[in-house]
Design a protein around this motif. Structure first.
Motif, PDB file in Angstrom:
ATOM      1  N   ASN A  16       0.816  -1.218   0.000  1.00  0.00           N
ATOM      2  CA  ASN A  16       0.000   0.000   0.000  1.00  0.00           C
ATOM      3  C   ASN A  16       0.852   1.270   0.000  1.00  0.00           C
ATOM      4  O   ASN A  16       0.323   2.378   0.118  1.00  0.00           O
ATOM      5  CB  ASN A  16      -0.927   0.032   1.217  1.00  0.00           C
ATOM      6  CG  ASN A  16      -1.972  -1.057   1.175  1.00  0.00           C
ATOM      7  OD1 ASN A  16      -1.741  -2.171   1.626  1.00  0.00           O
ATOM      8  ND2 ASN A  16      -3.121  -0.754   0.608  1.00  0.00           N
ATOM      9  N   LEU A  17       2.154   1.110  -0.150  1.00  0.00           N
ATOM     10  CA  LEU A  17       3.062   2.249  -0.087  1.00  0.00           C
ATOM     11  C   LEU A  17       3.232   2.886  -1.469  1.00  0.00           C
ATOM     12  O   LEU A  17       3.426   2.197  -2.462  1.00  0.00           O
ATOM     13  CB  LEU A  17       4.427   1.790   0.426  1.00  0.00           C
ATOM     14  CG  LEU A  17       5.525   2.858   0.492  1.00  0.00           C
ATOM     15  CD1 LEU A  17       5.204   3.905   1.536  1.00  0.00           C
ATOM     16  CD2 LEU A  17       6.873   2.206   0.787  1.00  0.00           C
ATOM     17  N   ARG A  18       3.149   4.230  -1.498  1.00  0.00           N
ATOM     18  CA  ARG A  18       3.481   4.985  -2.707  1.00  0.00           C
ATOM     19  C   ARG A  18       4.594   5.971  -2.357  1.00  0.00           C
ATOM     20  O   ARG A  18       4.463   6.765  -1.445  1.00  0.00           O
ATOM     21  CB  ARG A  18       2.264   5.739  -3.247  1.00  0.00           C
ATOM     22  CG  ARG A  18       2.564   6.514  -4.539  1.00  0.00           C
ATOM     23  CD  ARG A  18       1.315   7.093  -5.150  1.00  0.00           C
ATOM     24  NE  ARG A  18       0.732   8.132  -4.321  1.00  0.00           N
ATOM     25  CZ  ARG A  18      -0.448   8.710  -4.558  1.00  0.00           C
ATOM     26  NH1 ARG A  18      -1.161   8.309  -5.603  1.00  0.00           N
ATOM     27  NH2 ARG A  18      -0.912   9.649  -3.767  1.00  0.00           N
ATOM     28  N   LEU A  19       5.675   5.883  -3.119  1.00  0.00           N
ATOM     29  CA  LEU A  19       6.867   6.706  -2.866  1.00  0.00           C
ATOM     30  C   LEU A  19       6.995   7.737  -3.989  1.00  0.00           C
ATOM     31  O   LEU A  19       6.958   7.394  -5.167  1.00  0.00           O
ATOM     32  CB  LEU A  19       8.103   5.813  -2.804  1.00  0.00           C
ATOM     33  CG  LEU A  19       9.435   6.346  -2.267  1.00  0.00           C
ATOM     34  CD1 LEU A  19      10.127   7.249  -3.273  1.00  0.00           C
ATOM     35  CD2 LEU A  19       9.244   7.070  -0.949  1.00  0.00           C
ATOM     36  N   THR A  20       7.147   9.009  -3.621  1.00  0.00           N
ATOM     37  CA  THR A  20       7.236  10.086  -4.608  1.00  0.00           C
ATOM     38  C   THR A  20       8.511  10.890  -4.397  1.00  0.00           C
ATOM     39  O   THR A  20       8.829  11.277  -3.262  1.00  0.00           O
ATOM     40  CB  THR A  20       6.024  11.025  -4.512  1.00  0.00           C
ATOM     41  OG1 THR A  20       4.819  10.268  -4.573  1.00  0.00           O
ATOM     42  CG2 THR A  20       6.041  12.039  -5.660  1.00  0.00           C
TER      43      THR A  20
ATOM     44  N   ASP B 276     -11.528   3.191   4.114  1.00  0.00           N
ATOM     45  CA  ASP B 276     -11.656   2.813   5.533  1.00  0.00           C
ATOM     46  C   ASP B 276     -10.430   3.214   6.345  1.00  0.00           C
ATOM     47  O   ASP B 276     -10.460   3.138   7.583  1.00  0.00           O
ATOM     48  CB  ASP B 276     -11.871   1.296   5.664  1.00  0.00           C
ATOM     49  CG  ASP B 276     -13.142   0.837   4.964  1.00  0.00           C
ATOM     50  OD1 ASP B 276     -14.175   1.520   5.119  1.00  0.00           O
ATOM     51  OD2 ASP B 276     -13.094  -0.175   4.251  1.00  0.00           O
ATOM     52  N   GLY B 277      -9.375   3.616   5.668  1.00  0.00           N
ATOM     53  CA  GLY B 277      -8.159   4.021   6.355  1.00  0.00           C
ATOM     54  C   GLY B 277      -8.198   5.478   6.774  1.00  0.00           C
ATOM     55  O   GLY B 277      -9.166   6.202   6.505  1.00  0.00           O
ATOM     56  N   PRO B 278      -7.152   5.936   7.433  1.00  0.00           N
ATOM     57  CA  PRO B 278      -7.100   7.327   7.888  1.00  0.00           C
ATOM     58  C   PRO B 278      -7.088   8.289   6.708  1.00  0.00           C
ATOM     59  O   PRO B 278      -6.484   8.006   5.670  1.00  0.00           O
ATOM     60  CB  PRO B 278      -5.797   7.394   8.690  1.00  0.00           C
ATOM     61  CG  PRO B 278      -4.971   6.266   8.171  1.00  0.00           C
ATOM     62  CD  PRO B 278      -5.929   5.196   7.787  1.00  0.00           C
ATOM     63  N   GLN B 279      -7.769   9.424   6.866  1.00  0.00           N
ATOM     64  CA  GLN B 279      -7.821  10.458   5.843  1.00  0.00           C
ATOM     65  C   GLN B 279      -7.385  11.792   6.442  1.00  0.00           C
ATOM     66  O   GLN B 279      -7.930  12.205   7.461  1.00  0.00           O
ATOM     67  CB  GLN B 279      -9.247  10.584   5.281  1.00  0.00           C
ATOM     68  CG  GLN B 279      -9.800   9.303   4.678  1.00  0.00           C
ATOM     69  CD  GLN B 279      -9.013   8.804   3.483  1.00  0.00           C
ATOM     70  OE1 GLN B 279      -8.450   9.607   2.729  1.00  0.00           O
ATOM     71  NE2 GLN B 279      -8.946   7.485   3.318  1.00  0.00           N
ATOM     72  N   PRO B 280      -6.408  12.473   5.869  1.00  0.00           N
ATOM     73  CA  PRO B 280      -5.633  12.045   4.696  1.00  0.00           C
ATOM     74  C   PRO B 280      -4.707  10.893   5.045  1.00  0.00           C
ATOM     75  O   PRO B 280      -4.441  10.639   6.228  1.00  0.00           O
ATOM     76  CB  PRO B 280      -4.855  13.304   4.332  1.00  0.00           C
ATOM     77  CG  PRO B 280      -4.688  14.038   5.620  1.00  0.00           C
ATOM     78  CD  PRO B 280      -5.958  13.799   6.386  1.00  0.00           C
ATOM     79  N   PRO B 281      -4.207  10.178   4.044  1.00  0.00           N
ATOM     80  CA  PRO B 281      -3.340   9.019   4.313  1.00  0.00           C
ATOM     81  C   PRO B 281      -2.075   9.436   5.070  1.00  0.00           C
ATOM     82  O   PRO B 281      -1.607  10.577   4.938  1.00  0.00           O
ATOM     83  CB  PRO B 281      -2.990   8.511   2.907  1.00  0.00           C
ATOM     84  CG  PRO B 281      -4.073   9.037   2.032  1.00  0.00           C
ATOM     85  CD  PRO B 281      -4.467  10.363   2.605  1.00  0.00           C
ATOM     86  N   PRO B 282      -1.529   8.526   5.868  1.00  0.00           N
ATOM     87  CA  PRO B 282      -0.277   8.825   6.588  1.00  0.00           C
ATOM     88  C   PRO B 282       0.865   9.115   5.616  1.00  0.00           C
ATOM     89  O   PRO B 282       1.054   8.393   4.639  1.00  0.00           O
ATOM     90  CB  PRO B 282      -0.012   7.545   7.390  1.00  0.00           C
ATOM     91  CG  PRO B 282      -1.317   6.823   7.434  1.00  0.00           C
ATOM     92  CD  PRO B 282      -2.038   7.185   6.187  1.00  0.00           C
ATOM     93  N   VAL B 283       1.604  10.191   5.887  1.00  0.00           N
ATOM     94  CA  VAL B 283       2.713  10.607   5.031  1.00  0.00           C
ATOM     95  C   VAL B 283       3.937  10.869   5.899  1.00  0.00           C
ATOM     96  O   VAL B 283       3.834  11.534   6.933  1.00  0.00           O
ATOM     97  CB  VAL B 283       2.363  11.882   4.225  1.00  0.00           C
ATOM     98  CG1 VAL B 283       3.596  12.407   3.490  1.00  0.00           C
ATOM     99  CG2 VAL B 283       1.243  11.600   3.241  1.00  0.00           C
ATOM    100  N   VAL B 284       5.074  10.350   5.482  1.00  0.00           N
ATOM    101  CA  VAL B 284       6.350  10.623   6.151  1.00  0.00           C
ATOM    102  C   VAL B 284       7.312  11.155   5.089  1.00  0.00           C
ATOM    103  O   VAL B 284       7.498  10.524   4.046  1.00  0.00           O
ATOM    104  CB  VAL B 284       6.923   9.370   6.823  1.00  0.00           C
ATOM    105  CG1 VAL B 284       8.263   9.695   7.499  1.00  0.00           C
ATOM    106  CG2 VAL B 284       5.940   8.819   7.856  1.00  0.00           C
ATOM    107  N   LYS B 285       7.920  12.321   5.360  1.00  0.00           N
ATOM    108  CA  LYS B 285       8.804  12.976   4.407  1.00  0.00           C
ATOM    109  C   LYS B 285      10.261  12.846   4.841  1.00  0.00           C
ATOM    110  O   LYS B 285      10.571  12.777   6.024  1.00  0.00           O
ATOM    111  CB  LYS B 285       8.442  14.451   4.267  1.00  0.00           C
ATOM    112  CG  LYS B 285       7.033  14.701   3.755  1.00  0.00           C
ATOM    113  CD  LYS B 285       6.753  16.191   3.651  1.00  0.00           C
ATOM    114  CE  LYS B 285       5.338  16.437   3.133  1.00  0.00           C
ATOM    115  NZ  LYS B 285       5.051  17.902   3.000  1.00  0.00           N
ATOM    116  N   SER B 286      11.140  12.869   3.837  1.00  0.00           N
ATOM    117  CA  SER B 286      12.571  12.857   4.109  1.00  0.00           C
ATOM    118  C   SER B 286      13.060  14.268   4.367  1.00  0.00           C
ATOM    119  O   SER B 286      12.350  15.259   4.143  1.00  0.00           O
ATOM    120  CB  SER B 286      13.333  12.265   2.915  1.00  0.00           C
ATOM    121  OG  SER B 286      13.352  13.197   1.831  1.00  0.00           O
TER     122      SER B 286
END
Length: 339
Positions: free
Chosen positions: A149-153, A204-214
């Motif tokens: 379920n991970l999207r990396l940008t 059904d997941g958290p909104q907005p989706p969990p995001v972790v930045k570098s």
């Protein structure tokens, strides 16, 4: 002998328990109903669900799940857990109908863990580039679940450079490194580069989706001079006495230097703009501007034609003529009338 009977009884109980899981019918019309129908839970958080088993069954029903607390209220089974720390759970709610037919439903539980850390790196660990250089970026995502379920940008400022997704599957946290190659341009100079990991867990997941930045890194890109004006300017025509201004401004990194060659030789001007306040016909000809830095150079040529101004001659001639006439009149007057 007694021990043998006890062992046989335990084996039968285990067989019955396994029977619930292995022979259950998930497609029966009156199957148990979970509320909610799906759970998305952060690792270590509390959660709960209810199972409405059936309308008319009185016994032979239950909820199979190895963690948490269960409570029955008629044919409604409530389940809750204070800290969900198990991966890959699939609770089974079931009842046994006539002739031993079992009907059941499974509750889909997605346990997620946002990345512990996201790190952007570059091969060679250098953020100083030349224009046109191939740049290999890599972004490491540590301890994330579920990885599918991970999207990396990858980003430069707010511009997306590319997106990546994992080919891995599994319930437990994993670490993965994603790669992106691109070619540097002058627009990358001073740009902030970073990457972010986003867990897309559905409605059904958290909104907005969990995001972790570098952490972000600023890049320096060296590039040859680029003119801000025309590289082949048209002929400049002006009349003597008027000012002349020629501009060969350029951008580059390092900052460009300028050298002018004028019709009379090399000009001392080191600026991108050459100015002559009042031109003469001797200023006509070709002017060449050399723009350079240690990455490259560019040349601009200006053709200038300075026309003679005859207007001043037309104005001066009558004035001179009138002056001569007056002078002659004065001489004649003093010569013949003063005697």
């Amino acid at each position: 002998m007694l021990i043998s009977y006890i062992f046989l009884g335990v084996s039968l109980l285990n067989s019955l328990n396994n029977f619930h899981v292995s022979s259950c019918d998930h497609s029966c019309a009156d199957k148990p109903v979970f509320t909610p129908s799906r759970l998305v839970v952060k690792y270590g958080d509390p959660t709960s669900a209810n199972c409405s088993v059936c309308q008319h069954c009185q016994s032979n029903f239950g909820l199979e799940i190895p963690v948490g607390d269960k409570e029955r209220n008629g044919t409604l089974i409530s389940w809750k857990v204070d800290h969900l720390t198990e991966w890959g759970l699939s609770p089974l709610c079931y009842y046994t109908a006539a002739a031993g037919h079992q009907c059941c439903s499974s509750l889909e539980i997605t346990v997620y863990n946002p990345p512990d850390n996201v790190v952007l790196n570059i091969t060679g660990n250098s953020w100083v580039w030349s224009e046109g250089q191939n740049i290999p970026l890599e972004c490491s995502v540590q301890n994330v679940a579920p990885v599918e379920n991970l999207r990396l940008t990858f980003y430069r400022g707010q511009r997306q450079l590319g997106q990546k997704q994992s080919n891995k599957t599994g319930d437990k946290p994993v670490s993965e490194t994603f790669h992106l190659d691109f070619t540097s341009t002058k627009e990358d100079n001073g740009g902030e580069f970073w990457c972010e990991a986003e867990l897309l867990l559905g409605p059904d997941g958290p909104q907005p989706p969990p995001v972790v930045k570098s952490r972000s890194f600023s890049a320096t890109v060296f590039y040859e001079p680029y003119l801000t004006g025309a590289s082949h300017p048209s002929l400049t025509v002006l009349t003597e006495g008027n000012p002349l201004q020629l501009d060969c401004s350029a951008v580059g990194n390092p900052r460009p230097t300028y050298t002018w060659v004028v019709p009379s030789g090399v000009s001392p001007t080191k600026s991108s703009v050459l100015i002559i306040n009042s031109t003469t016909t001797e200023d006509k000809g070709q002017y060449t501007c050399f723009v350079s830095n240690n990455q490259g150079n560019v040349t601009v040529k200006f053709d200038v034609d300075v026309k003679r101004d005859y207007t001043k001659h037309y104005i001066a001639a009558p004035i001179v003529g009138a002056t001569v006439v007056i002078f002659l009149v004065v001489i004649i007057y003093f010569k013949y009338y003063k005697k």
